[in-house]
Write an enzyme that holds these catalytic residues in place. Structure first.
Site, PDB file in Angstrom:
ATOM      1  N   ASP A   1      11.759  34.414 -84.873  1.00 34.18           N
ATOM      2  CA  ASP A   1      11.998  33.820 -86.015  1.00 34.18           C
ATOM      3  C   ASP A   1      11.139  34.261 -86.845  1.00 34.18           C
ATOM      4  OD1 ASP A   1      10.513  31.471 -84.906  1.00 34.18           O
ATOM      5  OD2 ASP A   1      11.261  30.405 -86.708  1.00 34.18           O
TER       6      ASP A   1
ATOM      7  N   GLU B   1      10.206  28.931 -84.349  1.00 37.98           N
ATOM      8  CA  GLU B   1       8.564  28.452 -84.345  1.00 37.98           C
ATOM      9  C   GLU B   1       8.280  28.016 -86.021  1.00 37.98           C
ATOM     10  OE1 GLU B   1       4.176  28.891 -85.325  1.00 37.98           O
ATOM     11  OE2 GLU B   1       5.841  29.609 -86.088  1.00 37.98           O
TER      12      GLU B   1
HETATM   13 ZN   LIG Z   1       3.967  32.831 -86.573  1.00 33.56          ZN
END
Ligand SMILES: [Zn+2]
Length: 415
Positions: A85, A180
């Site tokens: 992401d 994340e």
């Molecule tokens: Zn990163």
């Protein structure tokens, strides 16, 4: 001598960054945005095309296994991990990567928004890349080197092992995670399925950098219960919780103990949210330090400071709570010194100087370390992350992939 083709990794990276994988902090689903799977799906088919056993689960995690080709049976299973992401802070839609061949050191004006100018004076690390190739976005979006450079490095290293079967290694696991950037990257990892002993996140900056220390982090919440009365008849009775919240915030030191006035190894307390009505107000803080004992002291100091204010007002009560967020990975890594030592040795074998660093933040590696997978963070070369001026040097990315290869070889040699 291990050589990773700069052309191949640049081409691979530029292919990945064009896929929009922005995560969403507001979302309650896993993954937080379905579109992250568009990249995961591509990674899955590329891995399968290489003949590497892999799968993509419903939450958007890609697991892959590169089986050992060594006669040694005692080599620990090592995992390499990157996130697919990109940060919600900056658009990731229609990323148009630009390869600047043989960077001259001159300013680079990004074509789609000419107010975006990448300058050596603002980004001194560019100096290391004069005469080499760098990649930027085109002005309207971030680049997504965070962390598609890590994804590209892992994929390039896996390709290397498939093409060079005589290079010996143990069982290698690959893990690509979603979310994340919104703090949920480890939420749905199946540690049993992963079945690795030690890990490395490929999610760091300058070439040679090796991060083995993060903040320890707590969240603190103060709830103030005021004394309520009809405002027309409140004289001598009403105590407004919102005003007390303001007083507590005002009592916080201004020249120390705050993120805006601390750096290096100093910790801090930082209010991140206030909410309330006259009757009841809540303040949320984040508390950070590298040292767990000091972290606890920060929490206690905050409690005392708030209590001192609240005590001035009879009838007012306070609720104080602390919630653990994550812990300094060093606490775990110190028990497994080989994990960091081998990473440093691998970086050295690529010809780079090792820069051991502490992160004033957390990584997926801090959580993974406490989930049973000791996991420092290794450079990929990413720069100016979460911004339209994000860029990366191609040679750094190639060195990152090279580091992965050496690291697997070192674990095999030393086992
Ligand atoms: Zn990163």
């Amino acid at each position: 001598m291990i050589q990773i083709s700069e052309n191949n990794i640049a081409e691979r990276f530029m292919r990945y960054v064009q896929i929009d994988t922005q995560s969403d902090p507001q979302s309650e689903t896993y993954p937080t945005t379905e579109k992250q799977k568009n990249l995961s799906q591509i990674l899955l088919s590329e891995l399968q095309h290489l003949g590497i056993q892999s799968d993509l689960d419903a939450h958007g995690y890609v697991y892959a296994t590169l089986p050992s080709n060594s006669d040694k049976k005692n080599i620990p299973v090592i995992c390499f991990c990157s996130h697919v992401d990109t940060a919600p802070d900056c658009s990731g839609t229609h990323v148009k990567p630009i390869l600047h061949k043989n960077y001259s050191g001159d300013d680079i004006t990004l074509p789609d928004d000419t107010s975006q100018v990448l300058k050596l004076s603002d980004a001194p690390y560019l100096k290391n890349h004069i005469g080499s190739d760098i990649i930027t976005a085109s002005g309207n979006t971030l680049l997504g080197a965070d962390d598609k450079s890590g994804v590209a490095a892992i994929m390039e290293a896996a390709t290397f092992f498939i093409n060079n079967p005589d290079v010996k290694h143990g069982n290698i696991k690959i893990l690509f995670t979603p979310d994340e950037e919104v703090g949920k990257g480890t939420a749905k990892i199946d540690m049993k399925k992963l079945n690795a002993k030690f890990g490395y996140t490929m999610d760091g900056g300058e070439a040679g950098s090796l991060e083995d220390e993060t903040f320890s982090a707590d969240g603190a919440t103060i709830i103030i219960n005021g004394v309520i009365a009809h405002p027309g008849y409140a004289k001598g009775k009403l105590v407004n919780a919102i005003k007390i919240a303001g007083e507590i915030l005002d009592a916080l030191p201004k020249n120390e103990w705050a993120p805006e006035v601390t750096n290096k190894k100093e910790g801090f307390v930082h209010p991140v949210r206030v909410e309330g009505i006259a009757e009841r107000a809540t303040i949320e803080f984040i508390v950070r330090d590298f040292d767990n004992e000091k972290l606890a002291q920060h929490g206690e100091r905050l409690r005392q400071l708030a209590l001192k204010t609240v005590k001035k007002y009879p009838g007012v009560t306070m609720e104080f709570s602390i919630k653990e967020q994550y812990r300094n990975m060093k606490g775990v890594l110190d028990n497994h010194p080989k994990v960091v030592a081998y990473a440093a040795a691998a970086i050295k074998r690529t010809g780079l100087k090792v820069k051991t660093e502490s992160i004033r933040g957390g990584t997926d590696g801090s959580r993974l370390s406490y989930m049973g997978l000791p996991c420092p963070n290794i450079f990929t070369g990413m720069q100016g992350i979460h911004s339209k001026l994000e860029w990366i040097g191609v040679k750094d990315m190639a060195k990152s992939a090279e580091t992965i290869v050496h690291l697997c070889m070192i674990w095999e040699e030393k086992s």
